[in-house]
Motif scaffolding. Sequence first.
Motif, PDB file in Angstrom:
ATOM      1  N   SER A   1       0.779  -1.372  -0.055  1.00  0.00           N
ATOM      2  CA  SER A   1      -0.052   0.095  -0.057  1.00  0.00           C
ATOM      3  C   SER A   1       0.754   1.150  -0.159  1.00  0.00           C
ATOM      4  O   SER A   1       2.138   1.155   0.347  1.00  0.00           O
ATOM      5  CB  SER A   1      -0.696  -0.073   1.207  1.00  0.00           C
ATOM      6  OG  SER A   1      -1.765  -0.831   1.452  1.00  0.00           O
ATOM      7  N   ALA A   2       0.225   2.501   0.009  1.00  0.00           N
ATOM      8  CA  ALA A   2       0.946   3.634  -0.070  1.00  0.00           C
ATOM      9  C   ALA A   2       1.305   3.705   1.499  1.00  0.00           C
ATOM     10  O   ALA A   2       0.477   3.198   2.350  1.00  0.00           O
ATOM     11  CB  ALA A   2      -0.184   4.950  -0.336  1.00  0.00           C
TER      12      ALA A   2
ATOM     13  N   PHE B   1      -3.862  -1.636  -5.035  1.00  0.00           N
ATOM     14  CA  PHE B   1      -4.755  -0.804  -5.095  1.00  0.00           C
ATOM     15  C   PHE B   1      -4.943  -0.173  -6.666  1.00  0.00           C
ATOM     16  O   PHE B   1      -5.596   0.740  -7.015  1.00  0.00           O
ATOM     17  CB  PHE B   1      -4.593   0.330  -4.370  1.00  0.00           C
ATOM     18  CG  PHE B   1      -5.238   1.539  -4.107  1.00  0.00           C
ATOM     19  CD1 PHE B   1      -6.634   1.718  -4.045  1.00  0.00           C
ATOM     20  CD2 PHE B   1      -4.793   2.949  -4.247  1.00  0.00           C
ATOM     21  CE1 PHE B   1      -7.555   2.748  -3.867  1.00  0.00           C
ATOM     22  CE2 PHE B   1      -5.372   3.990  -4.228  1.00  0.00           C
ATOM     23  CZ  PHE B   1      -6.862   4.165  -3.845  1.00  0.00           C
TER      24      PHE B   1
ATOM     25  N   THR C   1      -2.272   8.369   1.101  1.00  0.00           N
ATOM     26  CA  THR C   1      -3.470   8.375   0.110  1.00  0.00           C
ATOM     27  C   THR C   1      -4.285   9.574   0.730  1.00  0.00           C
ATOM     28  O   THR C   1      -4.776  10.447  -0.029  1.00  0.00           O
ATOM     29  CB  THR C   1      -4.277   7.187   0.084  1.00  0.00           C
ATOM     30  OG1 THR C   1      -3.180   6.191  -0.288  1.00  0.00           O
ATOM     31  CG2 THR C   1      -5.098   7.255  -1.046  1.00  0.00           C
TER      32      THR C   1
ATOM     33  N   GLU D   1       1.248   4.336  -4.074  1.00  0.00           N
ATOM     34  CA  GLU D   1       1.754   2.777  -3.889  1.00  0.00           C
ATOM     35  C   GLU D   1       3.161   2.702  -4.725  1.00  0.00           C
ATOM     36  O   GLU D   1       3.787   2.087  -4.548  1.00  0.00           O
ATOM     37  CB  GLU D   1       0.788   1.957  -4.610  1.00  0.00           C
ATOM     38  CG  GLU D   1      -0.200   1.433  -3.499  1.00  0.00           C
ATOM     39  CD  GLU D   1      -1.404   2.403  -2.930  1.00  0.00           C
ATOM     40  OE1 GLU D   1      -1.457   3.430  -3.558  1.00  0.00           O
ATOM     41  OE2 GLU D   1      -1.792   1.998  -1.803  1.00  0.00           O
TER      42      GLU D   1
ATOM     43  N   ARG E   1     -11.067   2.583  -1.764  1.00  0.00           N
ATOM     44  CA  ARG E   1     -10.073   2.609  -0.655  1.00  0.00           C
ATOM     45  C   ARG E   1      -9.986   1.519   0.072  1.00  0.00           C
ATOM     46  O   ARG E   1     -10.890   0.536   0.286  1.00  0.00           O
ATOM     47  CB  ARG E   1     -10.496   3.728   0.434  1.00  0.00           C
ATOM     48  CG  ARG E   1     -10.442   5.075  -0.215  1.00  0.00           C
ATOM     49  CD  ARG E   1      -9.391   5.700  -0.483  1.00  0.00           C
ATOM     50  NE  ARG E   1      -8.287   5.756   0.278  1.00  0.00           N
ATOM     51  CZ  ARG E   1      -7.976   6.654   1.113  1.00  0.00           C
ATOM     52  NH1 ARG E   1      -8.710   7.928   1.191  1.00  0.00           N
ATOM     53  NH2 ARG E   1      -7.156   6.573   2.328  1.00  0.00           N
ATOM     54  N   GLY E   2      -8.796   1.206   0.794  1.00  0.00           N
ATOM     55  CA  GLY E   2      -8.472  -0.311   1.055  1.00  0.00           C
ATOM     56  C   GLY E   2      -8.109  -1.389   0.010  1.00  0.00           C
ATOM     57  O   GLY E   2      -7.990  -2.501   0.492  1.00  0.00           O
ATOM     58  N   GLY E   3      -8.042  -0.905  -1.440  1.00  0.00           N
ATOM     59  CA  GLY E   3      -7.990  -1.939  -2.374  1.00  0.00           C
ATOM     60  C   GLY E   3      -6.834  -2.999  -2.434  1.00  0.00           C
ATOM     61  O   GLY E   3      -6.784  -3.701  -3.332  1.00  0.00           O
ATOM     62  N   SER E   4      -5.916  -2.516  -1.686  1.00  0.00           N
ATOM     63  CA  SER E   4      -4.418  -3.235  -2.125  1.00  0.00           C
ATOM     64  C   SER E   4      -4.803  -4.811  -1.586  1.00  0.00           C
ATOM     65  O   SER E   4      -4.172  -5.702  -2.014  1.00  0.00           O
ATOM     66  CB  SER E   4      -3.374  -2.723  -0.976  1.00  0.00           C
ATOM     67  OG  SER E   4      -3.025  -1.520  -1.448  1.00  0.00           O
TER      68      SER E   4
HETATM   69  N1  ASP Z   1      -3.502   3.260  -0.253  1.00  0.00           N
HETATM   70  C1  ASP Z   1      -4.927   3.009  -0.416  1.00  0.00           C
HETATM   71  C2  ASP Z   1      -5.863   3.318   0.651  1.00  0.00           C
HETATM   72  O1  ASP Z   1      -5.277   4.178   1.608  1.00  0.00           O
HETATM   73  C3  ASP Z   1      -5.178   1.657  -0.767  1.00  0.00           C
HETATM   74  C4  ASP Z   1      -4.840   0.589   0.601  1.00  0.00           C
HETATM   75  O2  ASP Z   1      -4.256   1.083   1.494  1.00  0.00           O
HETATM   76  O3  ASP Z   1      -5.018  -0.369   0.287  1.00  0.00           O
HETATM   77  O4  ASP Z   1      -7.007   3.266   0.639  1.00  0.00           O
END
Ligand code: ASP
Length: 395
Positions: A43-44, A138, A49, A76, A152-155
Motif C-alpha cells: 500500500s501507500a 490498489f 493516500t 503505492e 479505498r483499502g483496495g490493496s
Molecule cells: N492506499 C490505499 C488507501 O489508503 C489503498 C490501501 O491502502 O489498500 O485506501
Amino acid sequence: MKKPLIVQKFGGTSVGSIERIHQVAQHIINAKNSDNQVVVVVSAMSGETNRLVDLAQQIDSVPNARELDVLLSAGEQVSMALLAMTLNKMGYPSRSLTGAQARIVTDEQHNDATIKQIDVSPILKLLEQDQIVIVAGFQGITESGDITTLGRGGSDTTAVALAGALQADECQIFTDVDGIYTCDPRVVESAHKLEVIDFPSMESMARHGAKVLHLPSVLHAWENQVPLRVLSTFDVNQGSLVKGDECLHSVCGLAIQRDMCLIKVAKPVLISVEKQCQLIGIDIWDVIEHPEWFGIVVKQDAFSKLELVLQGKVADRHQISLLTAVGANTQELAESLNSLLAEHKISAIHQKSDERSLTTALLPECVNSAANLLHQAYIMPSKAHDCLQKHAYLG
Ligand code: ASP
Ligand code: ADP
Ligand code: MG
C-alpha cells in the motif's frame, strides 16, 4: 519440486517509514529463506493516500475521476520502489511493478474499479529468475490504457487477486493488528481474536465496515478458494485464517461503519433523489420511510457528489454511524438489542437486517459505547471458543 508460492501484502502502517520498510523486508526475507517464491503487494505509506485526496480536493471538491486515479496510484508507486531498493541493498534481488506493469486489467470504473483479469506472465518470468516481485496495490489499468484504482483499502484485493491468478499457496495480509477480532480492537478492548472465521461471516463483517479486509478481497478469496490469512507485521503469530463456507455461530462479531450520512428529503422528491443517485453511481445503503420523515442513507464522501445534483432538495442532513451484529441468527436479537440500548439511553435511528446481519443506525457519538455494550451482551468469550472448536473440527 516446485517451491511454494506466497503472496504477502503490507498495509500503509507497515510501510509507514524507512525503519518499518526494513522490518517488512525482514518478513519477506524470512519467507524467501524458507524456500518460498514471494510476491509482495504494498500500500501507500500511511497517510499518503489521504494527503493526495486532500490535495485534489483543494482544487475541486469532486475531482476528475480519471486524474484522481493518476494521482492516487502514485502513493503505492513510492512504497514499492522503496521496498525494492531496500531488498536489493540487503542482497535480495527484487523488482517492483506498477499495476499496469503487472498487467492487472480492470473495468473502466475510475476510483472503484474491478479487476477483470491478470496476465501473470511478467511476474512468472521474474520469479523464474529468482527475483522477489513487488507489486503496487490498489491499482490497475483499463484495456484502453488508463490507470484505475480499486476503491479505498483496495490493496487487499490486489493481493488476493494475484494469489488467485498465481495459484499461490497462501495470501498473507500483514497489517497493524494481529488478526481478525470480534470487533475493532481499537474500539472494544475486550474483543478477541478469531483464529478462524468463515467466509460468510467475514464477508458480512467487511461489507458492514470492518476495514481489516477490503470487501472485494473477501468475495474474490471465497469464490476462488484462496487461502487467506490476516496477521501482524509487528508481532509474530499465526494471525487469523479465513476459511469455511458456512456461517455457524449466532453472533460472531460486530462491525462499525462510520461516516454515513442520513439525508432527509420531502416525500415528493424522494424518488427523484433515488434516481439521481443511480444515475451518478452513488450506492444507497437504505431508504427510510419513517412515520415523520423520509430519508436516504449514503456514504458521507458520496454526499459532495450528490450535493451538486440535489441543489436545494435536501431538507436536512445528519452524520450517522452503523453498528452491525454479524452471525447466523442476529435478526432474532432485534428486540433485546433495542431494549439494551434504550436501558443505556442510546436511541436507534433505524434498523435493517438480512440473513446474517442486524444493523442499527446510531448517532456517531453513541457508536463506541453501543459496540461495547453489545459485545459484552452477545459475544461472550465462551461462545467464541465454541465457534473455534467447531471450525477446528471442520479442519
Ligand atoms: N492506499 C490505499 C488507501 O489508503 C489503498 C490501501 O491502502 O489498500 O485506501
Ligand atoms: P492496512 O493499512 O494494513 O490495510 P487497515 O487500517 O486498512 O490496515 O485495517 C486494519 C485496521 O482495521 C485495524 O487497525 C483495526 O483498527 C481495524 N479493524 C476494524 N475491524 C476490525 C476487526 N474486526 N478485526 C481487526 N481489525 C479491525
Ligand atoms: Mg486496509
